[in-house]
Design an enzyme around this catalytic site. Structure first.
Site, PDB file in Angstrom:
ATOM      1  N   LYS A 280       0.837  -1.195   0.000  1.00  0.00           N
ATOM      2  CA  LYS A 280       0.000   0.000   0.000  1.00  0.00           C
ATOM      3  C   LYS A 280       0.874   1.249   0.000  1.00  0.00           C
ATOM      4  O   LYS A 280       2.047   1.205   0.363  1.00  0.00           O
ATOM      5  CB  LYS A 280      -0.901   0.022   1.247  1.00  0.00           C
ATOM      6  N   ARG A 354     -10.292 -11.744   1.546  1.00  0.00           N
ATOM      7  CA  ARG A 354     -11.086 -12.850   0.998  1.00  0.00           C
ATOM      8  C   ARG A 354     -10.319 -14.177   1.040  1.00  0.00           C
ATOM      9  O   ARG A 354     -10.928 -15.237   1.080  1.00  0.00           O
ATOM     10  CB  ARG A 354     -11.510 -12.503  -0.429  1.00  0.00           C
TER      11      ARG A 354
END
Length: 498
Positions: A280, A354
């Site tokens: 990030k 996920r």
């Protein structure tokens, strides 16, 4: 803070502060505030309105010291605004009342419910929400500060009624609201802790502490070796780059017959998300400590269940990991095998939530739940779509989705349903594995839910994306504790239906 209800005479009741909320002429029937105060106070309120000291804006207030005609030491008057109150405006009003009371040098307060009316809501609902909101305002995010903290002097709040009709129900609503607030505040506390303290192991310890409080709660922690044996290759791929060991936390609450199918709550527990190899940007990365707020909400719910002894069974499953770059970290293009046996091509290591949830959902199927709900700070796309006002809801079951929407509206912790169509699922196609872990730039919140849906065997399932609602940024930075109020309201209704 103790919160209760009582039937009493506002004129003669001794208290440090009496709170009156002024009704407005749009209420049906019109509320002539205040109903149970003598003409001296009525005249005072009329003059304050005429002078502009009380404005027709929700939350506008004024404090009167040593008011004539009352035994109260202070009179705190609030405006309910120009329009009739709905659920959201009531919550805004109650928040203003709580904030003002906590700032006053008082030990107890009396809040009159007589001139507060919300269309379609009874006094029990008002009492529950008031108790929850006031309880939430006991929380402070500065637990790690070394400076001396100012502790609010307010210790007791009583909700006042003119009649004892339904008083016991209203008292019970106060207890329920306070219990939900306790769960919200636990969730906020865990969310606000930094990643160097709130590790997967820390979350596991907190779960064990909760289980130790109640004989009907059991806790089991799976370590990485046990997860390897179970074939959780997807989850373990996320934790490959960190020194922090992953934990799979399983909590079980037995409030009904042990043979009854439980409600399963699966909470994403990424205690810090750097993005892994798909690193990030640095700006705002500190807020990635909040990537475990789904897990925190499950622990908050179990706190409420322990307090309230709800008559249903609940299993809470928390996959807890840290996502870091490193020599052994997964890379874009890697393919892993999930516990379900399905293979996943990892195109972005920052779509890691996920990857841990899919194995947790597969594991949850072992408990044969009647309902499964996963809670996750899953996608930035959700923030772009709904902002911080509503959590995204996606579900394979219309009745379950409707129940969650109703619970959201009742609690003020609202959701907005998005579609879960096959057209979106096609975006997960991979040339090399059963699926990719991302579906491209468009509809990111939906394709993430489509990914998770592939791991639901059968039964009613809902996915809550709380990326926009779990915490606030900027000057008010901090965990919100959402969606604990929503889930609590939903489970309370489920318990009453069983």
């Amino acid at each position: 803070m103790q919160l209760t209800a009582a039937a009493c005479d506002l004129l003669t009741k001794k208290t440090d502060c009496l709170v009156l909320v002024l009704g407005n002429q749009q209420d049906d029937p019109p509320l002539q505030s205040p109903k149970h105060i003598d003409t001296t106070i009525e005249d005072l309120i009329k003059k304050l309105k005429e002078s502009g000291d009380i404005k027709e804006t929700i939350g506008s207030s004024i404090v009167i010291n040593n008011p004539d005609g009352l035994q109260a030491k202070r009179l705190l008057i609030f405006s309910s605004g120009e329009k009739s109150l709905n659920e959201q405006s009531f919550i805004k009003l109650a928040t203003s009342v709580g904030s003002k009371l906590i700032g006053l040098p008082i030990k107890d307060a009396l809040i009159s419910l007589e001139d507060i009316a919300i269309c379609g809501r009874e006094k029990t609902w008002e009492a529950q929400q008031f108790s929850r909101i006031l309880g939430e305002q006991n929380y402070s995010s500065g637990s790690l500060k070394t400076s001396i903290k100012k502790i609010p002097s307010l210790k007791k709040v009583t909700l006042a009624l003119s009649s004892a009709v339904d008083l016991q129900k209203i008292k019970q609503a106060c207890i329920l609201g306070s219990s939900i607030a306790k769960g919200v505040n636990l969730s906020r506390y865990l969310g606000d802790l930094p990643g160097n303290i709130c590790t997967p192991s820390y979350l596991a310890t907190e779960a064990e502490k909760l289980a130790a409080q109640h004989p009907q709660v059991a806790c089991k922690i799976l370590n990485e070796k046990e997860m390897t044996t179970l074939g959780m290759g997807s989850l373990l791929s996320v934790t490959a780059g960190t020194q922090q060991p992953a934990k799979m936390i399983i909590l079980q609450y037995f409030g009904a017959n042990k043979k009854d199918s439980p409600v399963a709550l699966v909470g994403k527990g990424v205690t810090f998300d750097s993005g892994g190899i798909s690193l990030k940007s640095g700006a705002g990365m500190d807020e990635m400590k909040y990537d475990m707020c789904g897990a925190a909400s499950v622990l908050g719910i179990f706190s409420m269940l322990i307090d309230m002894n709800l008559r249903l069974n609940v299993v809470g499953i928390i996959p807890a990991v840290e996502n870091m770059p490193g020599g052994s970290a997964i890379k874009p293009g890697d393919i892993v095998t999930s516990m379900s046996g399905q293979t996943i091509e990892i195109l972005n290591t920052d779509a890691e939530g996920r990857l841990i949830l899919c194995d947790a959902l597969t594991y949850a199927n072992r408990y044969k739940p009647k309902i499964m709900i996963d809670i996750a700070t899953l996608t930035g796309a959700c923030v772009m779509t709904l902002g911080g006002h509503a959590s995204a809801l996606l579900s394979n079951n219309d009745a379950l989705a409707e129940s969650l929407e109703i619970a959201g509206n009742s609690s003020g912790d609202r959701v907005w349903r998005l579609p879960l169509w096959g057209e979106y699922d096609k975006q997960l196609k991979s040339n090399f594995a059963d699926m990719a872990n991302i579906g491209g730039r468009t509809a990111g919140t939906i394709t993430a839910a489509c990914f998770l849906a592939r791991f639901i065997k059968n039964g009613a399932w809902a996915h809550l994306d709380i990326a926009g609602t779990a915490w606030k940024s900027g000057a008010d930075k901090g965990s919100t504790g959402r969606p604990v109020p929503l889930l609590a309201e939903f489970l309370i209704k489920e318990a009453s239906n069983d």
